[in-house]
Design a protein around this motif. Structure first.
Motif, PDB file in Angstrom:
ATOM      1  N   SER A  48       7.550 -21.657  22.829  1.00 18.74           N
ATOM      2  CA  SER A  48       8.458 -22.407  21.684  1.00 18.74           C
ATOM      3  C   SER A  48      10.172 -20.637  21.622  1.00 18.74           C
ATOM      4  CB  SER A  48       8.425 -22.510  19.729  1.00 18.74           C
ATOM      5  OG  SER A  48       7.559 -21.520  19.217  1.00 18.74           O
ATOM      6  N   GLY A  49       9.218 -19.869  22.071  1.00 19.23           N
ATOM      7  CA  GLY A  49      10.229 -18.786  22.108  1.00 19.23           C
ATOM      8  C   GLY A  49      10.410 -17.623  20.921  1.00 19.23           C
ATOM      9  N   LYS A  50       8.889 -17.597  20.459  1.00 21.02           N
ATOM     10  CA  LYS A  50       8.602 -16.920  19.296  1.00 21.02           C
ATOM     11  C   LYS A  50       9.216 -15.264  19.608  1.00 21.02           C
ATOM     12  CE  LYS A  50       4.608 -18.194  18.910  1.00 21.02           C
ATOM     13  NZ  LYS A  50       3.822 -17.498  19.752  1.00 21.02           N
ATOM     14  N   THR A  51       8.604 -14.516  21.056  1.00 19.63           N
ATOM     15  CA  THR A  51       8.629 -13.844  21.311  1.00 19.63           C
ATOM     16  C   THR A  51       9.644 -12.976  21.542  1.00 19.63           C
ATOM     17  OG1 THR A  51       6.786 -13.515  22.601  1.00 19.63           O
ATOM     18  CG2 THR A  51       8.165 -11.377  22.627  1.00 19.63           C
ATOM     19  N   THR A  52      10.946 -13.643  22.348  1.00 20.89           N
ATOM     20  CA  THR A  52      12.073 -13.638  22.851  1.00 20.89           C
ATOM     21  C   THR A  52      13.249 -13.710  21.324  1.00 20.89           C
ATOM     22  OG1 THR A  52      11.662 -15.466  24.430  1.00 20.89           O
ATOM     23  CG2 THR A  52      13.888 -14.092  24.053  1.00 20.89           C
ATOM     24  N   PHE A  53      12.581 -14.658  20.483  1.00 19.44           N
ATOM     25  CA  PHE A  53      13.170 -14.521  18.901  1.00 19.44           C
ATOM     26  C   PHE A  53      12.899 -13.038  18.665  1.00 19.44           C
ATOM     27  CE2 PHE A  53      12.660 -15.912  14.465  1.00 19.44           C
ATOM     28  CZ  PHE A  53      14.232 -16.227  14.095  1.00 19.44           C
TER      29      PHE A  53
ATOM     30  N   PHE B 110      15.554 -23.558  14.178  1.00 19.63           N
ATOM     31  CA  PHE B 110      15.470 -24.447  15.697  1.00 19.63           C
ATOM     32  C   PHE B 110      15.904 -23.935  16.351  1.00 19.63           C
ATOM     33  CE2 PHE B 110      15.137 -27.785  12.179  1.00 19.63           C
ATOM     34  CZ  PHE B 110      14.586 -28.758  12.928  1.00 19.63           C
ATOM     35  N   ASN B 111      15.191 -22.846  17.551  1.00 17.13           N
ATOM     36  CA  ASN B 111      15.681 -21.950  18.709  1.00 17.13           C
ATOM     37  C   ASN B 111      16.391 -22.850  19.741  1.00 17.13           C
ATOM     38  OD1 ASN B 111      15.616 -20.265  19.867  1.00 17.13           O
ATOM     39  ND2 ASN B 111      13.750 -20.191  20.841  1.00 17.13           N
ATOM     40  N   LYS B 112      16.547 -22.383  20.632  1.00 17.87           N
ATOM     41  CA  LYS B 112      17.241 -22.950  22.352  1.00 17.87           C
ATOM     42  C   LYS B 112      18.267 -23.498  22.082  1.00 17.87           C
ATOM     43  CE  LYS B 112      12.605 -22.514  24.145  1.00 17.87           C
ATOM     44  NZ  LYS B 112      11.251 -22.306  24.950  1.00 17.87           N
ATOM     45  N   THR B 113      18.987 -23.360  21.046  1.00 16.39           N
ATOM     46  CA  THR B 113      19.914 -24.262  20.183  1.00 16.39           C
ATOM     47  C   THR B 113      20.937 -23.983  21.543  1.00 16.39           C
ATOM     48  OG1 THR B 113      21.202 -22.128  19.343  1.00 16.39           O
ATOM     49  CG2 THR B 113      20.027 -24.509  18.057  1.00 16.39           C
ATOM     50  N   ASP B 114      21.209 -23.203  22.417  1.00 12.49           N
ATOM     51  CA  ASP B 114      22.172 -22.825  23.527  1.00 12.49           C
ATOM     52  C   ASP B 114      22.011 -24.503  24.407  1.00 12.49           C
ATOM     53  OD1 ASP B 114      20.419 -21.194  26.311  1.00 12.49           O
ATOM     54  OD2 ASP B 114      19.716 -21.388  23.851  1.00 12.49           O
ATOM     55  N   VAL B 115      21.011 -24.708  24.817  1.00 15.04           N
ATOM     56  CA  VAL B 115      19.905 -26.137  25.166  1.00 15.04           C
ATOM     57  C   VAL B 115      20.613 -27.133  24.612  1.00 15.04           C
ATOM     58  CG1 VAL B 115      18.506 -27.087  26.904  1.00 15.04           C
ATOM     59  CG2 VAL B 115      18.502 -24.280  26.647  1.00 15.04           C
TER      60      VAL B 115
ATOM     61  N   SER C 200      19.704 -19.445  19.028  1.00 11.08           N
ATOM     62  CA  SER C 200      19.433 -18.977  19.888  1.00 11.08           C
ATOM     63  C   SER C 200      18.914 -17.483  20.446  1.00 11.08           C
ATOM     64  CB  SER C 200      20.661 -19.463  21.237  1.00 11.08           C
ATOM     65  OG  SER C 200      20.253 -18.847  22.389  1.00 11.08           O
ATOM     66  N   ALA C 201      17.553 -17.890  20.751  1.00  9.72           N
ATOM     67  CA  ALA C 201      17.168 -16.141  20.757  1.00  9.72           C
ATOM     68  C   ALA C 201      17.750 -15.992  22.298  1.00  9.72           C
ATOM     69  CB  ALA C 201      15.277 -16.237  21.295  1.00  9.72           C
ATOM     70  N   VAL C 202      18.423 -16.871  23.073  1.00  7.74           N
ATOM     71  CA  VAL C 202      18.873 -15.702  24.623  1.00  7.74           C
ATOM     72  C   VAL C 202      20.220 -15.742  23.606  1.00  7.74           C
ATOM     73  CG1 VAL C 202      19.938 -16.738  26.800  1.00  7.74           C
ATOM     74  CG2 VAL C 202      17.252 -16.462  26.307  1.00  7.74           C
TER      75      VAL C 202
HETATM   76  P1  GTP Z   1       4.228 -17.379  23.342  1.00  7.42           P
HETATM   77  O1  GTP Z   1       3.889 -16.049  23.429  1.00  7.42           O
HETATM   78  O2  GTP Z   1       3.835 -17.514  25.594  1.00  7.42           O
HETATM   79  O3  GTP Z   1       3.765 -18.193  23.373  1.00  7.42           O
HETATM   80  O4  GTP Z   1       5.383 -17.788  24.026  1.00  7.42           O
HETATM   81  P2  GTP Z   1       6.052 -17.336  23.090  1.00  7.42           P
HETATM   82  O5  GTP Z   1       6.407 -18.524  21.810  1.00  7.42           O
HETATM   83  O6  GTP Z   1       6.477 -16.194  22.400  1.00  7.42           O
HETATM   84  O7  GTP Z   1       7.548 -17.895  23.577  1.00  7.42           O
HETATM   85  P3  GTP Z   1       8.811 -16.774  24.158  1.00  7.42           P
HETATM   86  O8  GTP Z   1       9.650 -15.768  23.656  1.00  7.42           O
HETATM   87  O9  GTP Z   1       7.910 -16.139  25.973  1.00  7.42           O
HETATM   88  O10 GTP Z   1       9.706 -17.889  25.326  1.00  7.42           O
HETATM   89  C1  GTP Z   1       9.150 -18.772  26.265  1.00  7.42           C
HETATM   90  C2  GTP Z   1      10.547 -19.767  27.113  1.00  7.42           C
HETATM   91  O11 GTP Z   1      11.605 -19.759  26.518  1.00  7.42           O
HETATM   92  C3  GTP Z   1      11.021 -18.368  27.695  1.00  7.42           C
HETATM   93  O12 GTP Z   1      11.356 -18.777  29.140  1.00  7.42           O
HETATM   94  C4  GTP Z   1      12.123 -17.504  27.049  1.00  7.42           C
HETATM   95  O13 GTP Z   1      13.250 -17.308  28.256  1.00  7.42           O
HETATM   96  C5  GTP Z   1      12.645 -19.199  26.823  1.00  7.42           C
HETATM   97  N1  GTP Z   1      13.339 -18.899  26.069  1.00  7.42           N
HETATM   98  C6  GTP Z   1      13.311 -18.328  24.505  1.00  7.42           C
HETATM   99  N2  GTP Z   1      14.564 -18.613  23.385  1.00  7.42           N
HETATM  100  C7  GTP Z   1      15.280 -19.232  24.025  1.00  7.42           C
HETATM  101  C8  GTP Z   1      16.772 -20.061  23.827  1.00  7.42           C
HETATM  102  O14 GTP Z   1      16.837 -19.393  22.554  1.00  7.42           O
HETATM  103  N3  GTP Z   1      17.353 -20.344  24.274  1.00  7.42           N
HETATM  104  C9  GTP Z   1      17.361 -20.635  26.419  1.00  7.42           C
HETATM  105  N4  GTP Z   1      17.574 -21.653  26.929  1.00  7.42           N
HETATM  106  N5  GTP Z   1      14.936 -20.543  25.874  1.00  7.42           N
HETATM  107  C10 GTP Z   1      14.380 -19.888  24.900  1.00  7.42           C
END
Ligand code: GTP
Length: 264
Positions: free
Chosen positions: A25-30, A183-188, A239-241
């Motif tokens: 879902s993007g936890k680590t990126t967030f 709600f993450n990834k709102t850039d998409v 958007s974490a990105v």
């Molecule tokens: P696990 O620890 O493996 O469960 O994953 P996670 O929930 O920590 O997700 P992670 O941060 O690894 O992101 C998963 C994928 O989603 C990666 O390819 C990120 O680049 C992508 N991602 C995360 N946040 C965003 C966002 O806001 N926008 C977009 N477009 N991609 C994102």
């Protein structure tokens, strides 16, 4: 950043933000984005990693479970698979969690937030005794908020959305802590559709109309049951990105922490 005057109760206490969410879902990126945002906004944050199996972290953690428990060795010693290894590592860490709380308490005057990253497999944290012990240890000492990260583009089908909301609902009932839906990834994909579905079940039912399966009927009934759950939630799109929505996130957490202080 103006997050408003903190209430007197918060002056000496950081707010704990436990970040959970489905794998990917993007936890680590967030978390990474939150950490850089705190640095550039003069928010005093402390970062805790509770994922013993993560290989590399994109941010520097102040407290890291990997410094205390060696996940690979735990797997070998107890003859466990990967998930059992993570769970047992978390159990071992939970037995020392009073020390972690003590550490945060000693630094409380210098901290606004403690941001907590959890294992990739959500149920290891949300459905384990150690996850409950850790959550309760935090919540009995500091205002504590759960941030549930949702993969917005992947939740755009009504059935997937519903299963994600049911999971979030189960976490709310299990922890009884304020829950923020992130709600993450709102850039998409923007999350407006989700807000509409949560606000008006008829709009959600209209989205379901093309689907005549058994799950569609079930999903329809569940959406009515979830109305009360939605009322107790706060939501924010991020958007974490790109970094969009970070100020809104901290404001929402602050409002949830206020709610925590009134309720608990
Ligand atoms: P696990 O620890 O493996 O469960 O994953 P996670 O929930 O920590 O997700 P992670 O941060 O690894 O992101 C998963 C994928 O989603 C990666 O390819 C990120 O680049 C992508 N991602 C995360 N946040 C965003 C966002 O806001 N926008 C977009 N477009 N991609 C994102």
């Amino acid at each position: 950043l103006d997050i408003g005057e903190p209430s007197s109760c918060f002056k000496r206490k950081p707010v704990i933000v436990i970040v959970v969410g489905m794998a990917g879902s993007g936890k680590t990126t967030f978390l990474h984005r939150l950490v850089s945002h705190t640095m550039s906004s003069k928010i005093r944050g402390y970062v805790m990693n509770l994922d013993p199996a993560v290989m590399t972290l994109p941010y520097g953690a102040n407290i890291d479970i990997r410094d205390t428990v060696r996940y690979k060795e735990v797997m070998k010693e107890y003859n466990l698979g990967p998930n059992g290894g993570i769970l047992t590592s978390l159990n071992l860490f939970a037995t020392k969690f009073d020390e972690v709380i003590g550490l945060v308490e000693r630094r409380a005057d210098e901290l606004d937030y403690v941001l907590v990253d959890t294992p990739g497999q959500i149920e290891i944290f949300t459905w384990s005794a150690s996850g409950a012990i850790i959550t309760e240890a935090f919540a009995s000492t500091f205002p504590t908020v759960i941030a549930y990260v949702v993969d917005t583009p992947r939740s755009s089908s009504p059935a997937t959305f519903m299963s994600n909301m049911l999971y979030a609902c189960s976490i709310l009932y299990k922890t009884r802590l304020p829950l923020v839906l992130v709600f993450n990834k709102t850039d998409v994909a923007q999350h407006d559709f989700a807000l509409e579905w949560m606000k008006d079940f008829e709009v959600f039912h209209a989205a379901l109309d093309s689907d005549h399966s058994y799950t569609s009927t079930l999903t329809r009934s569940l959406s009515l049951a979830l109305e009360e759950f939605y009322e107790n939630l706060k939501t924010v799109g991020v958007s974490a990105v790109t970094g969009a929505g970070m100020d809104a996130f901290f404001k929402t957490v602050e409002a949830s922490a206020e709610e925590y202080m009134e309720t608990y």
